[in-house]
Design an enzyme around this catalytic site. Structure first.
Site, mmCIF file in Angstrom:
data_model
loop_
_atom_site.group_PDB
_atom_site.id
_atom_site.type_symbol
_atom_site.label_atom_id
_atom_site.label_comp_id
_atom_site.label_asym_id
_atom_site.label_seq_id
_atom_site.Cartn_x
_atom_site.Cartn_y
_atom_site.Cartn_z
ATOM 1 N N CYS A 112 -9.725 -11.992 14.950
ATOM 2 C CA CYS A 112 -8.455 -12.294 15.640
ATOM 3 C C CYS A 112 -7.290 -11.427 15.165
ATOM 4 C CB CYS A 112 -8.115 -13.765 15.475
ATOM 5 S SG CYS A 112 -9.374 -14.845 16.148
ATOM 6 N N HIS A 251 -0.398 -15.091 16.832
ATOM 7 C CA HIS A 251 -1.760 -15.251 17.334
ATOM 8 C C HIS A 251 -1.847 -16.633 17.989
ATOM 9 C CE1 HIS A 251 -5.975 -15.414 17.759
ATOM 10 N NE2 HIS A 251 -6.226 -16.177 16.712
ATOM 11 N N ASN A 281 -7.744 -19.369 22.564
ATOM 12 C CA ASN A 281 -7.811 -18.320 21.539
ATOM 13 C C ASN A 281 -8.624 -17.139 22.088
ATOM 14 O OD1 ASN A 281 -8.258 -16.708 19.332
ATOM 15 N ND2 ASN A 281 -8.765 -18.384 17.945
#
Ligand code: COA
Length: 324
Positions: A112, A251, A281
């Site tokens: 990520c 994020h 996500n």
């Protein structure tokens, strides 16, 4: 010499899966997903649609917004952990699509945090005068490594792509980036198979085991601690107070982690670009998706101070402080 963001772009695939759709597929509820994560829906790549397919859409939008042509791109760095092929890497595959032949093109594989790592690398090349028009991409097809039988993880992830173009400038620009990694945390968030280690077949389902394994609440605690230190580090390195930050572009994994970062910065949630509700996500794609959303809807303006941060499997984490 600094680098500055000349243009941004993003792309989400057409297929939308809502929490209510997931209720029909597994033992979960919209209420559970929304209150624990903030996610309402996610987009999934169509069958056959790849990470590079999505990245090409985002990249072309960023290139257009920057007012350059694909042929002017002279450096490509691509954050992804869900590549189309083992090789060529996604950066090189994208380069061929764009016709930017001959320039360096590669991918970085830091889950990520992939986009923050990619941005940091491209910034260094632009600052050093070795790139004049760098393309930075984050794109993922996480749906292909999601175990759709595991409600602990399946509800969290989605597919998408984001990109930006960096150009040299005399005034900042990107003020600083800070990257971190600690492999001791591997067991808290990982994918159970890989090329070198081998793909195992689950005897029960006869399918390859390539699901995401996550100790959710442990990940949550470490993410809040590490990201908290990372935002402090970014401000301290530039001698800036929290009040200088115009926009937090985090994020997009979980609204509660994002809320904790906003609180640490004394920022109201109105000053956070929040897109997690719309796509879940998307790993390396999430920061550039949020950035592009804020730029295109007019909230982020030239001259604003942006704090970008991400945290991912590894663990890896990092920040970028950017004068837009
Ligand atoms: N639907 C309904 N119930 C679910 C569920 C789902 N999709 N997933 C898990 N549960 C259940 C669990 O089985 C557990 O039940 P139990 O108490 O009977 O054992 C209960 O919900 C609570 O689970 P817990 O893990 O304690 O919840 P949580 O408050 O920690 O929230 C996460 C879970 C995953 C949302 C949260 O830990 C999180 O967001 N962690 C960070 C994850 C992350 O950001 N990862 C990516 C980093 S890049």
């Amino acid at each position: 010499m600094y680098s500055r963001i000349a243009g941004t772009g993003s792309y989400l695939p057409d297929q939308v899966v809502t929490n209510f759709d997931l209720e029909k597929r597994m033992d979960t509820t919209d209420e559970w997903i929304r209150t624990r994560t903030g996610i309402e829906r996610r987009h999934l790549a169509a069958p056959g649609q790849t990470t590079v397919d999505m990245a090409e859409h985002a990249a072309r939008r960023a290139i257009e917004a920057a007012g350059v042509t694909p042929a002017e791109i002279d450096f490509i760095v691509f954050g992804t952990t869900t590549p189309d092929l083992v090789f060529p890497n996604c950066g090189t595959l994208l380069q061929a699509r764009l016709g930017a032949r001959g320039c360096p093109a590669f991918s970085v594989e830091t889950a990520c945090s992939g986009f923050i790592y990619a941005l940091s690398i491209a910034d260094k090349f632009v600052k050093a005068g070795e790139a004049k028009c760098a393309l930075v991409v984050g794109a993922e097809t996480l749906s292909r490594i999601t175990d759709w039988n595991d409600r602990n993880t399946a509800v969290l992830f989605g597919d998408g792509a984001g990109a930006l173009v960096l150009k040299p400038t005399a005034e900042a620009g990107i003020l600083s980036t800070h990257l971190h990694s600690d492999g001791e945390y591997k067991d808290l968030l990982y994918v159970e198979s890989g090329v070198s280690r081998g793909f195992e077949v689950d005897p029960a389902t006869n399918k390859v085991n390539i699901g995401i394994k996550m100790a959710g609440s442990e990940v949550f605690k470490v993410a809040v601690t590490k990201l908290g230190a990372a935002v402090d580090e970014a401000l301290a390195a530039n001698g800036l107070e929290k009040s200088a930050v115009d926009w937090l572009i985090p994020h997009q994994a979980n609204i509660r982690i994002i809320g904790a970062m906003a609180k640490r910065l004394d920022l109201p949630m109105e000053k956070v670009i929040l897109t997690v509700q719309d796509h879940g996500n998307t790993s390396a794609a999430s920061v550039p998706l949020a950035l592009d959303t804020g730029v295109r809807d007019g909230r982020i303006k030239r001259g604003d101070l942006l704090l970008l941060e991400a945290f991912g499997g590894g663990f890896t984490w990092g920040s970028a402080l950017v004068r837009f």
